[in-house]
Design a protein around this motif. Structure first.
Motif, PDB file in Angstrom:
ATOM      1  N   ASP A 291      -4.609  -2.668  11.862  1.00 52.83           N
ATOM      2  CA  ASP A 291      -5.201  -1.473  11.383  1.00 52.83           C
ATOM      3  C   ASP A 291      -4.182  -0.515  10.660  1.00 52.83           C
ATOM      4  O   ASP A 291      -4.122   0.189   9.504  1.00 52.83           O
ATOM      5  N   TYR A 292      -3.001  -0.375  11.414  1.00 57.28           N
ATOM      6  CA  TYR A 292      -1.870   0.452  11.175  1.00 57.28           C
ATOM      7  C   TYR A 292      -1.006   0.091   9.843  1.00 57.28           C
ATOM      8  O   TYR A 292      -0.581   0.739   8.958  1.00 57.28           O
ATOM      9  N   LEU A 293      -1.095  -1.691   9.708  1.00 56.35           N
ATOM     10  CA  LEU A 293      -0.457  -2.141   8.488  1.00 56.35           C
ATOM     11  C   LEU A 293      -1.373  -1.713   7.263  1.00 56.35           C
ATOM     12  O   LEU A 293      -0.744  -1.384   6.092  1.00 56.35           O
ATOM     13  N   GLU A 294      -2.448  -1.852   7.446  1.00 50.09           N
ATOM     14  CA  GLU A 294      -3.428  -1.707   6.292  1.00 50.09           C
ATOM     15  C   GLU A 294      -3.327  -0.216   5.816  1.00 50.09           C
ATOM     16  O   GLU A 294      -3.248  -0.080   4.369  1.00 50.09           O
ATOM     17  N   TYR A 295      -3.281   0.745   6.702  1.00 52.16           N
ATOM     18  CA  TYR A 295      -3.048   2.084   6.225  1.00 52.16           C
ATOM     19  C   TYR A 295      -1.605   2.280   5.506  1.00 52.16           C
ATOM     20  O   TYR A 295      -1.417   2.697   4.621  1.00 52.16           O
ATOM     21  N   ARG A 296      -0.608   1.675   6.170  1.00 56.48           N
ATOM     22  CA  ARG A 296       0.764   1.782   5.719  1.00 56.48           C
ATOM     23  C   ARG A 296       0.969   1.154   4.218  1.00 56.48           C
ATOM     24  O   ARG A 296       1.491   1.571   3.225  1.00 56.48           O
ATOM     25  N   ARG A 297       0.090   0.039   4.307  1.00 52.91           N
ATOM     26  CA  ARG A 297       0.015  -0.749   2.686  1.00 52.91           C
ATOM     27  C   ARG A 297       0.050   0.199   1.637  1.00 52.91           C
ATOM     28  O   ARG A 297       0.170   0.161   0.781  1.00 52.91           O
ATOM     29  N   GLU A 298      -1.191   1.063   1.867  1.00 54.37           N
ATOM     30  CA  GLU A 298      -1.694   1.838   0.905  1.00 54.37           C
ATOM     31  C   GLU A 298      -0.882   2.893   0.448  1.00 54.37           C
ATOM     32  O   GLU A 298      -0.522   3.364  -0.614  1.00 54.37           O
ATOM     33  N   GLN A 299      -0.517   3.512   1.715  1.00 54.73           N
ATOM     34  CA  GLN A 299       0.480   4.859   1.533  1.00 54.73           C
ATOM     35  C   GLN A 299       1.877   4.463   0.893  1.00 54.73           C
ATOM     36  O   GLN A 299       2.456   5.444   0.263  1.00 54.73           O
ATOM     37  N   GLU A 300       2.354   3.314   1.198  1.00 49.27           N
ATOM     38  CA  GLU A 300       3.700   2.893   0.847  1.00 49.27           C
ATOM     39  C   GLU A 300       3.628   2.532  -0.834  1.00 49.27           C
ATOM     40  O   GLU A 300       4.411   2.789  -1.338  1.00 49.27           O
ATOM     41  N   GLY A 301       2.563   1.821  -0.918  1.00 46.02           N
ATOM     42  CA  GLY A 301       2.313   1.522  -2.448  1.00 46.02           C
ATOM     43  C   GLY A 301       2.322   2.800  -3.229  1.00 46.02           C
ATOM     44  O   GLY A 301       2.892   3.038  -4.385  1.00 46.02           O
ATOM     45  N   PHE A 302       1.433   3.689  -2.660  1.00 41.45           N
ATOM     46  CA  PHE A 302       1.509   4.826  -3.218  1.00 41.45           C
ATOM     47  C   PHE A 302       2.523   5.811  -3.614  1.00 41.45           C
ATOM     48  O   PHE A 302       2.879   6.314  -4.753  1.00 41.45           O
ATOM     49  N   ALA A 303       3.502   5.825  -2.415  1.00 36.56           N
ATOM     50  CA  ALA A 303       4.664   6.527  -2.526  1.00 36.56           C
ATOM     51  C   ALA A 303       5.701   5.896  -3.212  1.00 36.56           C
ATOM     52  O   ALA A 303       6.276   6.388  -4.292  1.00 36.56           O
ATOM     53  N   ALA A 304       5.665   4.529  -3.719  1.00 36.14           N
ATOM     54  CA  ALA A 304       6.539   3.745  -4.346  1.00 36.14           C
ATOM     55  C   ALA A 304       6.072   3.985  -6.076  1.00 36.14           C
ATOM     56  O   ALA A 304       6.993   4.151  -6.856  1.00 36.14           O
TER      57      ALA A 304
ATOM     58  N   PHE B 284       3.598  -3.393  -1.706  1.00 35.44           N
ATOM     59  CA  PHE B 284       2.543  -4.355  -1.204  1.00 35.44           C
ATOM     60  C   PHE B 284       2.885  -5.646  -0.611  1.00 35.44           C
ATOM     61  O   PHE B 284       2.648  -5.747   0.460  1.00 35.44           O
ATOM     62  N   ASP B 285       3.978  -6.167  -1.370  1.00 38.86           N
ATOM     63  CA  ASP B 285       4.413  -7.614  -1.093  1.00 38.86           C
ATOM     64  C   ASP B 285       5.197  -7.569   0.378  1.00 38.86           C
ATOM     65  O   ASP B 285       5.267  -8.353   1.216  1.00 38.86           O
ATOM     66  N   HIS B 286       5.902  -6.401   0.429  1.00 44.00           N
ATOM     67  CA  HIS B 286       6.878  -6.139   1.683  1.00 44.00           C
ATOM     68  C   HIS B 286       5.630  -6.001   2.904  1.00 44.00           C
ATOM     69  O   HIS B 286       6.131  -6.577   3.966  1.00 44.00           O
ATOM     70  N   ILE B 287       4.631  -5.283   2.840  1.00 45.95           N
ATOM     71  CA  ILE B 287       3.836  -5.037   3.859  1.00 45.95           C
ATOM     72  C   ILE B 287       3.092  -6.424   4.243  1.00 45.95           C
ATOM     73  O   ILE B 287       2.725  -6.689   5.573  1.00 45.95           O
ATOM     74  N   ASP B 288       2.622  -6.907   3.023  1.00 38.52           N
ATOM     75  CA  ASP B 288       2.091  -8.412   3.284  1.00 38.52           C
ATOM     76  C   ASP B 288       2.818  -9.291   4.183  1.00 38.52           C
ATOM     77  O   ASP B 288       2.347  -9.907   4.644  1.00 38.52           O
ATOM     78  N   PHE B 289       4.080  -9.493   3.847  1.00 42.03           N
ATOM     79  CA  PHE B 289       5.026 -10.196   4.566  1.00 42.03           C
ATOM     80  C   PHE B 289       5.029  -9.884   6.054  1.00 42.03           C
ATOM     81  O   PHE B 289       5.126 -10.728   6.782  1.00 42.03           O
ATOM     82  N   VAL B 290       5.085  -8.592   6.192  1.00 41.66           N
ATOM     83  CA  VAL B 290       5.144  -7.998   7.844  1.00 41.66           C
ATOM     84  C   VAL B 290       4.040  -8.614   8.439  1.00 41.66           C
ATOM     85  O   VAL B 290       3.908  -9.046   9.607  1.00 41.66           O
ATOM     86  N   GLU B 291       2.840  -8.490   7.707  1.00 40.09           N
ATOM     87  CA  GLU B 291       1.296  -8.370   8.245  1.00 40.09           C
ATOM     88  C   GLU B 291       1.469 -10.185   8.479  1.00 40.09           C
ATOM     89  O   GLU B 291       1.070 -10.664   9.597  1.00 40.09           O
ATOM     90  N   GLU B 292       1.795 -11.028   7.645  1.00 36.58           N
ATOM     91  CA  GLU B 292       1.765 -12.376   7.496  1.00 36.58           C
ATOM     92  C   GLU B 292       2.584 -12.925   8.754  1.00 36.58           C
ATOM     93  O   GLU B 292       2.273 -13.902   9.501  1.00 36.58           O
TER      94      GLU B 292
END
Length: 264
Positions: free
Chosen positions: A103-116, A226-234
């Motif tokens: 859940d934390y990663l899902e939240y961070r993925r969207e915020q990191e993408g928005f920030a980038a 997005f790719d970075h957080i997806d890698f962390v999740e995977e």
């Protein structure tokens, strides 16, 4: 630019109110984050070109407004403005509850993408120089096999990109989230390296993200985040599954090696 260079001399007509306004602006914009120590009273008065009594008056107002706190013998600090993202009991629960991590990663993925995306659009020359310096340190730390320096470069890069978004709310909220990461509640870089092999993939992902922001390519920067957080999740999903298999295998080994109980 040195930390003290963010303060500007106060005009003769302003004094205490202008000091308050300037510090409030630095806090609101996310330049001064919670926990940041202000220069000493003498140095700050000199930078602002106000008398020390006027400076004390301004600091008193800021303290009354809950924006700074003075610790005797330590100095004046920006107060904790966003509070704790989670209370200790909830943090402890999250550490024991694996689904919460995703859940934390899902939240961070969207915020990191928005920030980038915002950073690619809004980053200034100074922002880009800061990101370039961090990328160089990230690469140096990886080549030197310096885990502590790599970890700090990791945190610094993400924070620098959020800062470059120029969105004060995002800056303050993500600072709170990153503090959880720094505490190791939701992120273990050494664990990721066991999936990655050497940590090289993490460095390459950071490079792609930073360079996309510097290039001003909004879509590429967002996708890189997005790719970075997806890698962390995977990686964590693979790690959890690997740990489960190892546990089951060990139980089977223990069972097969145990001597059968003789029949009575």
């Amino acid at each position: 630019m040195t930390p003290t260079a963010i303060f500007e001399p106060i005009g003769h007509e302003s004094l205490a109110d202008a000091v308050v306004a300037q510090v409030e602006d630095l806090i609101a914009s996310g330049i001064l984050k919670q926990g940041r120590k202000l220069p000493s009273e003498r140095d700050l008065a000199e930078m602002l070109r106000v008398s020390r009594p006027k400076l004390r008056e301004a600091l008193h107002v800021l303290e009354e407004r809950g924006l700074v706190t003075t610790q005797h013998g330590e100095g004046t600090f920006v107060a904790a403005l966003t509070g704790q993202a989670m209370m200790p009991a909830l943090l402890a629960l999250y550490e024991r509850h694996e689904p919460a991590f995703f859940d934390y990663l899902e939240y961070r993925r969207e915020q990191e993408g928005f920030a980038a995306r915002l950073a690619a659009r809004r980053a200034t020359k100074a922002d880009k120089e800061r990101i370039t310096e961090i990328l160089a340190e990230d690469d140096r730390a990886w080549r030197a096999n310096d885990p502590a320096a790599s970890r700090e470069a990791d945190f610094a890069l993400h924070a620098a990109i959020v800062d470059a978004s120029q969105n004060a709310t995002l800056i303050h909220m993500m600072a709170s989230i990153y503090e959880l990461t720094r505490q190791g509640v939701f992120y273990n870089r050494e664990f990721l390296k066991t999936i990655d092999g050497t940590g090289e993939r993490l460095v390459q992902q950071h490079k792609e993200l930073g360079e996309a922001v510097i290039a001003g390519d909004e879509a590429r920067a967002e996708q890189s985040a997005f790719d970075h957080i997806d890698f962390v999740e995977e990686s964590f999903r693979l790690g959890i599954e690997r740990r489960r298999r190892e546990t089951m295998a060990e139980k089977r080994r223990m069972l097969s090696s145990s001597k059968p109980t003789p029949n009575s």
